[in-house]
Design an enzyme around this catalytic site. Structure first.
Site, PDB file in Angstrom:
ATOM      1  N   CYS A 132      17.467  53.936 -22.638  1.00  0.00           N
ATOM      2  CA  CYS A 132      18.105  54.855 -23.330  1.00  0.00           C
ATOM      3  C   CYS A 132      18.708  55.878 -22.330  1.00  0.00           C
ATOM      4  O   CYS A 132      17.856  56.430 -21.621  1.00  0.00           O
ATOM      5  CB  CYS A 132      16.804  55.610 -24.055  1.00  0.00           C
ATOM      6  SG  CYS A 132      17.160  57.065 -24.993  1.00  0.00           S
ATOM      7  N   CYS A 135      17.885  59.780 -22.857  1.00  0.00           N
ATOM      8  CA  CYS A 135      16.669  59.954 -22.593  1.00  0.00           C
ATOM      9  C   CYS A 135      16.566  60.094 -21.003  1.00  0.00           C
ATOM     10  O   CYS A 135      15.583  60.998 -20.513  1.00  0.00           O
ATOM     11  CB  CYS A 135      15.502  59.082 -22.879  1.00  0.00           C
ATOM     12  SG  CYS A 135      15.346  58.594 -24.683  1.00  0.00           S
ATOM     13  N   ASP A 136      16.956  59.153 -20.003  1.00  0.00           N
ATOM     14  CA  ASP A 136      16.845  59.048 -18.874  1.00  0.00           C
ATOM     15  C   ASP A 136      18.025  59.151 -17.744  1.00  0.00           C
ATOM     16  O   ASP A 136      17.822  59.364 -16.518  1.00  0.00           O
ATOM     17  CB  ASP A 136      16.356  57.848 -18.539  1.00  0.00           C
ATOM     18  CG  ASP A 136      14.901  57.167 -19.233  1.00  0.00           C
ATOM     19  OD1 ASP A 136      14.346  58.273 -19.441  1.00  0.00           O
ATOM     20  OD2 ASP A 136      14.649  56.152 -19.554  1.00  0.00           O
TER      21      ASP A 136
END
Length: 310
Positions: A132, A135-136
C-alpha cells in the site's frame, strides 16, 4: 436466530459489529482466525488514521477489537464454507459442520494482496516490503524505492511515490502496461521515475535491522532500494459467493456505499466490495453503513412478521 451475522473481523467487520450491537440487535462476528484483525496487521506503521498520528496495524486492530469487546460484541471462531438463503433468513455453513441462522448478513472478509512469491518478500513484509503506497509511502521520503506491477494501481503508486521519494523504479514483467495510458504519459514526464521492462523480480534483499536494502531482477541486475511496493493485484475472498451474489469480473461484490447487494438481507463492507479506495478509514465507514442498512432491513422484516401474525 441472529439478527445480524458479520463475517470477518477486520476494520469493516468490527465497525459493523459496534453499530449492530449498540442498537440492541442480536449480533455475532464470525472470524476465521481467533482474535483476528484482518489485513490490518500487515502494516507496521499507520500515520493517516484520523485522531491517531502514528500506530502499528496490529495495535490499531487491537484497539478496534477492545472497543467492540467492551460493548459486548459476541465472537465465534470458524471458517465459513458456504451459505444459502431461505424465504425467511440466511443459513451460514461452517467448516466444522456448524450452521448459523441469521436474518441478515454483513460480509466483510476483505481482499488479499497478490504476492510475488520470491525469496525475502515474506520475511521483509512490514520492513520495507509494502502492498500500500498511500499507507507507507511517507516513511520513505527522499529515498529510492521500487514499484512492481503494470496495472492502474502500479502506475498510480509510482506517480504518488515520485512526489515523495528521490527515485522510483517501475518494474514490470512485460514491455507494455495494462494501466491507463494517461497515467503512463505522466510517468514518462517524471524525471525521477525509471521504467524497467521487461524484468522479473527474483529476490528482495535485507534483514530485520536494516529492512529492505535491494531488489534483484532477472538478467542479474540488482537495484539498491529502501522499499519495494508490490502492486500486482488483489484477490477478494468471495469464491463461496459465486451464484449467490452478483460479483464483478474481478470477483468483488457489486455493492454501493450502503452495502446493499443483489440479495435481500446480504450486505457487503470493506475491501470485498466494488469501490474506488481501499483504506482502513473507508473500511470502517463501510462497516457502519452496512450495519445501518442491515438494521433497517431487520426492522422492516420484523414489522412484516408482526403484521402477518395479527
Amino acid at each position: 436466530m441472529l439478527d445480524i451475522a458479520i463475517i470477518g473481523s477486520g476494520p469493516a467487520g468490527m465497525s459493523a459489529a459496534i453499530y449492530g450491537t449498540r442498537t440492541g440487535l442480536n449480533t455475532l462476528v464470525i472470524e476465521q482466525i481467533y482474535h483476528g484483525t484482518g489485513q490490518l496487521s500487515e502494516s507496521s506503521h499507520i500515520a493517516n488514521y484520523l485522531g491517531i498520528p502514528e500506530i502499528s496495524g496490529y495495535e490499531l486492530g487491537e484497539k478496534f477489537r477492545t472497543h467492540a469487546a467492551q460493548l459486548g460484541v459476541k465472537f465465534q471462531e470458524g471458517k465459513v464454507i458456504g451459505m444459502e438463503q431461505t424465504k425467511e433468513h440466511w443459513i451460514i455453513h461452517l467448516k466444522n459442520d456448524t450452521q448459523i441462522e441469521s436474518k441478515a448478513i454483513v460480509f466483510a472478509t476483505g481482499a488479499s494482496h497478490r504476492h510475488l512469491n520470491i525469496p525475502g518478500e515474506e520475511e521483509l513484509t512490514g520492513k520495507g516490503v509494502s502492498y500500500c503506497a498511500t499507507c507507507d509511502g511517507a516513511f520513505y521520503k527522499d529515498k529510492d524505492v521500487a514499484v512492481i506491477g503494470g496495472g492502474n494501481t502500479a502506475l498510480g503508486d509510482a506517480l504518488y511515490l515520485s512526489n515523495l521519494c528521490h527515485k522510483v523504479y517501475l518494474i514490470h514483467r512485460r514491455d507494455s502496461f495494462r494501466g491507463n495510458p494517461e497515467s503512463l504519459t505522466k510517468i514518462h514526464q517524471k524525471s525521477n521515475i525509471e521504467i524497467i521492462t521487461p524484468a522479473q523480480p527474483t529476490e528482495i534483499i535485507g534483514d530485520d535491522a536494516s529492512g529492505v536494502t535491494a531488489i534483484k531482477l532477472s538478467a542479474d541486475r540488482t537495484l539498491a532500494v529502501s522499499s519495494v511496493f508490490v502492486a500486482v493485484g488483489m484477490q477478494p475472498s468471495t469464491t463461496m459467493l459465486e451464484g449467490i451474489i452478483s460479483l464483478d469480473k474481478a470477483g468483488y461484490i457489486i455493492a454501493d456505499e450502503s452495502g446493499t447487494t443483489s440479495a435481500a438481507g446480504f450486505f457487503a463492507a470493506g475491501d470485498v466490495r466494488t469501490k474506488q479506495n481501499r483504506q482502513i478509514v473507508t473500511a470502517v465507514a463501510d462497516g457502519a453503513n452496512a450495519a445501518i442498512s442491515a438494521e433497517k432491513y431487520v426492522a422492516q422484516k420484523n414489522k412484516n412478521l408482526d403484521c402477518s401474525q395479527k
